[in-house]
Design a protein around this motif. Structure first.
Motif, mmCIF file in Angstrom:
data_model
loop_
_atom_site.group_PDB
_atom_site.id
_atom_site.type_symbol
_atom_site.label_atom_id
_atom_site.label_comp_id
_atom_site.label_asym_id
_atom_site.label_seq_id
_atom_site.Cartn_x
_atom_site.Cartn_y
_atom_site.Cartn_z
ATOM 1 N N MET A 147 20.645 29.664 0.090
ATOM 2 C CA MET A 147 21.140 28.418 0.672
ATOM 3 C C MET A 147 20.619 27.228 -0.119
ATOM 4 S SD MET A 147 23.234 28.455 2.894
ATOM 5 C CE MET A 147 24.265 27.473 3.804
ATOM 6 N N ASP A 148 19.388 27.370 -0.656
ATOM 7 C CA ASP A 148 18.815 26.290 -1.461
ATOM 8 C C ASP A 148 19.703 26.000 -2.667
ATOM 9 O OD1 ASP A 148 16.750 26.236 0.267
ATOM 10 O OD2 ASP A 148 15.336 27.309 -1.045
ATOM 11 N N GLY A 149 20.146 27.076 -3.319
ATOM 12 C CA GLY A 149 21.010 26.910 -4.487
ATOM 13 C C GLY A 149 22.276 26.137 -4.147
ATOM 14 N N VAL A 150 22.865 26.464 -2.995
ATOM 15 C CA VAL A 150 24.080 25.773 -2.574
ATOM 16 C C VAL A 150 23.781 24.308 -2.267
ATOM 17 C CG1 VAL A 150 25.972 25.720 -0.901
ATOM 18 C CG2 VAL A 150 25.055 27.907 -1.662
ATOM 19 N N SER A 151 22.636 24.055 -1.595
ATOM 20 C CA SER A 151 22.265 22.665 -1.267
ATOM 21 C C SER A 151 22.120 21.839 -2.529
ATOM 22 C CB SER A 151 20.930 22.607 -0.526
ATOM 23 O OG SER A 151 20.964 23.462 0.567
ATOM 24 N N SER A 188 24.711 37.499 7.251
ATOM 25 C CA SER A 188 23.725 36.438 7.470
ATOM 26 C C SER A 188 24.129 35.167 6.731
ATOM 27 C CB SER A 188 22.323 36.899 7.058
ATOM 28 O OG SER A 188 22.184 36.857 5.667
ATOM 29 N N ILE A 189 24.868 35.329 5.632
ATOM 30 C CA ILE A 189 25.366 34.151 4.909
ATOM 31 C C ILE A 189 26.291 33.343 5.808
ATOM 32 C CG2 ILE A 189 26.935 33.403 3.075
ATOM 33 C CD1 ILE A 189 25.936 35.756 1.433
ATOM 34 N N GLU A 190 27.169 34.044 6.500
ATOM 35 C CA GLU A 190 28.112 33.332 7.358
ATOM 36 C C GLU A 190 27.378 32.535 8.429
ATOM 37 O OE1 GLU A 190 31.273 35.922 8.574
ATOM 38 O OE2 GLU A 190 31.715 36.430 6.501
ATOM 39 N N LYS A 191 26.278 33.121 8.924
ATOM 40 C CA LYS A 191 25.471 32.415 9.922
ATOM 41 C C LYS A 191 24.852 31.151 9.316
ATOM 42 C CE LYS A 191 23.560 35.751 12.772
ATOM 43 N NZ LYS A 191 22.394 36.666 12.721
ATOM 44 N N ASP A 192 24.289 31.307 8.084
ATOM 45 C CA ASP A 192 23.679 30.168 7.392
ATOM 46 C C ASP A 192 24.661 29.006 7.234
ATOM 47 O OD1 ASP A 192 21.283 31.397 7.110
ATOM 48 O OD2 ASP A 192 21.532 31.937 4.997
ATOM 49 N N PHE A 193 25.913 29.357 6.942
ATOM 50 C CA PHE A 193 26.903 28.311 6.740
ATOM 51 C C PHE A 193 27.170 27.555 8.030
ATOM 52 C CE2 PHE A 193 27.680 30.029 2.618
ATOM 53 C CZ PHE A 193 28.141 28.944 1.905
ATOM 54 N N LYS A 194 27.161 28.282 9.146
ATOM 55 C CA LYS A 194 27.378 27.632 10.440
ATOM 56 C C LYS A 194 26.258 26.648 10.722
ATOM 57 C CE LYS A 194 30.570 30.470 12.927
ATOM 58 N NZ LYS A 194 30.540 31.863 12.441
ATOM 59 N N VAL A 195 25.008 27.101 10.473
ATOM 60 C CA VAL A 195 23.834 26.261 10.726
ATOM 61 C C VAL A 195 23.931 24.966 9.927
ATOM 62 C CG1 VAL A 195 21.329 26.119 10.430
ATOM 63 C CG2 VAL A 195 22.355 28.215 11.317
ATOM 64 N N ASN A 196 24.374 25.065 8.674
ATOM 65 C CA ASN A 196 24.444 23.900 7.800
ATOM 66 C C ASN A 196 25.737 23.091 7.962
ATOM 67 O OD1 ASN A 196 22.096 23.731 5.659
ATOM 68 N ND2 ASN A 196 22.465 25.879 6.097
ATOM 69 N N GLU A 197 26.569 23.514 8.895
ATOM 70 C CA GLU A 197 27.844 22.832 9.137
ATOM 71 C C GLU A 197 28.719 22.774 7.892
ATOM 72 O OE1 GLU A 197 26.648 19.147 10.927
ATOM 73 O OE2 GLU A 197 26.349 20.096 12.879
ATOM 74 N N TRP A 198 28.685 23.833 7.112
ATOM 75 C CA TRP A 198 29.521 23.913 5.922
ATOM 76 C C TRP A 198 30.676 24.880 6.136
ATOM 77 C CZ3 TRP A 198 24.984 24.451 1.924
ATOM 78 C CH2 TRP A 198 24.394 23.199 1.754
ATOM 79 N N ASP A 199 30.903 25.267 7.364
ATOM 80 C CA ASP A 199 31.995 26.199 7.676
ATOM 81 C C ASP A 199 33.307 25.767 7.060
ATOM 82 O OD1 ASP A 199 30.130 27.318 9.267
ATOM 83 O OD2 ASP A 199 31.519 27.694 10.922
ATOM 84 N N ALA A 200 33.591 24.487 7.200
ATOM 85 C CA ALA A 200 34.883 23.964 6.748
ATOM 86 C C ALA A 200 35.022 24.102 5.238
ATOM 87 C CB ALA A 200 35.016 22.508 7.163
ATOM 88 N N ALA A 201 33.880 24.074 4.553
ATOM 89 C CA ALA A 201 33.926 24.123 3.087
ATOM 90 C C ALA A 201 34.109 25.547 2.558
ATOM 91 C CB ALA A 201 32.659 23.509 2.515
ATOM 92 N N LEU A 202 33.843 26.510 3.426
ATOM 93 C CA LEU A 202 33.880 27.904 2.972
ATOM 94 C C LEU A 202 35.338 28.396 2.863
ATOM 95 C CD1 LEU A 202 31.620 29.954 2.400
ATOM 96 C CD2 LEU A 202 31.892 30.774 4.746
ATOM 97 N N PHE A 203 35.695 28.963 1.693
ATOM 98 C CA PHE A 203 37.025 29.559 1.583
ATOM 99 C C PHE A 203 37.122 30.773 2.508
ATOM 100 C CE2 PHE A 203 37.077 27.442 -2.627
ATOM 101 C CZ PHE A 203 38.297 26.807 -2.529
ATOM 102 N N LYS A 204 38.282 30.948 3.115
ATOM 103 C CA LYS A 204 38.488 32.116 3.976
ATOM 104 C C LYS A 204 38.485 33.389 3.139
ATOM 105 C CE LYS A 204 40.738 30.018 7.880
ATOM 106 N NZ LYS A 204 40.892 28.642 7.333
#
Ligand SMILES: Nc1ncnc2c1ncn2[C@@H]1O[C@H](COP(=O)(O)OP(=O)(O)O)[C@@H](O)[C@H]1O
Ligand SMILES: [Mg+2]
Length: 253
Positions: A147-151, A188-204
């Motif tokens: 997640m750090d890398g993405v941030s 667990s990645i999908e969970k991390d994205f929810k926590v960071n509110e980046w869901d919308a940015a994630l490609f389906k």
């Protein structure tokens, strides 16, 4: 005409693979140019070009350069190891962040989409690529996800936008690659994205791990995934991503 960069400061996350296959997918219906911005020249080699006479290095040095036609509807500005060290060379150049953007102006009306394959660095070449782009796609490898890398990457993109180099730069999406649905880490990645509110940015679409992708790039093959095995999961995933990317871009406009 839209310009899309594939960028992540990490290597091995499938920037080049995604650039190649997304461009090949778009070229089925549109005029497409790919620009290899990495001195490792993997994209260039994957498209079957070994020793180009001119490269992106010439573009950055404001010398004449060729645009190669590599497939139907698909052109390439190649790279080579000569491009190593360009950062130092352009350090002292005025407007050093906008060299690529200005060069693209000369020919951009000839294309519907331009894809830029970025190096695994946050150097001046990457700054040039993101300054020239309308959209950026950030591939992340599911198996060594951080997640750090993405941030860091998202902050870098925000930095380019806020520095006024490119106020319109849009994060088109974060793409999970090397995906293995059986592994817990992928969940667990999908969970991390929810926590960071980046869901919308994630490609389906997620790009599953698929040996056909590796084989397609082997030096004896050097093909797009559609040429190598159009029925592989890799071909299906990249076709799905292609649709999703083109749809998302249309929505923004
Ligand atoms: N979905 C996938 N399944 C299996 N191997 C892959 C997949 N995507 C990429 N690869 C392989 O992983 C390696 C790194 O991919 P690459 O696109 O070169 O990453 P980057 O450009 O980010 O460094 C390459 O050997 C490539 O063939
Ligand atoms: Mg690469």
């Amino acid at each position: 005409m839209k310009i899309i960069a594939l960028s992540n400061q990490k290597g091995g996350v499938a920037k080049t693979t995604t650039c190649l296959n997304l461009a090949a997918y778009a070229a089925k219906k549109h005029k497409v140019l790919v620009i290899d911005c990495d001195k490792q020249a993997n994209l260039t080699k994957n498209l079957g070009i070994e020793s180009p006479q001119t490269t992106i290095n010439d573009l950055f040095l404001k010398r004449p350069f060729d645009i190669l036609n590599v497939r139907k509807n698909l052109d390439l500005i190649p790279s080579s190891i000569d491009f190593a060290g360009i950062d130092l060379v352009i350090q002292g150049v005025l407007a050093r962040e906008t060299i690529l953007k200005k060069a693209i102006r000369q020919f951009k009306t000839k294309y519907d989409y331009i894809f830029l394959d970025c190096p695994p660095d946050m150097n001046l070449v990457t700054v040039n690529a993101l300054t020239a782009s309308d959209y950026v796609i950030v591939p992340v490898q599911a198996t060594q996800f951080s997640m750090d890398g993405v941030s860091i990457m998202v902050e870098f993109i925000n930095g380019i936008r806020e520095s006024q180099l490119n106020p319109n730069l849009t994060l088109l999406g974060i793409l999970i690659t090397h995906f293995d649905p059986r592994l817990k880490i992928s969940k667990s990645i999908e969970k991390d994205f929810k926590v960071n509110e980046w869901d919308a940015a994630l490609f389906k679409t997620r790009i599953r791990k698929n040996t056909a992708i590796e084989n397609s790039q082997h030096k004896d093959n050097r093909m797009t995934i559609f040429e190598y095995d159009n029925r592989s999961s890799g071909a299906m995933d990249y076709a799905s991503l292609g649709e999703e990317v083109l749809r998302k871009i249309k929505k923004f406009n």
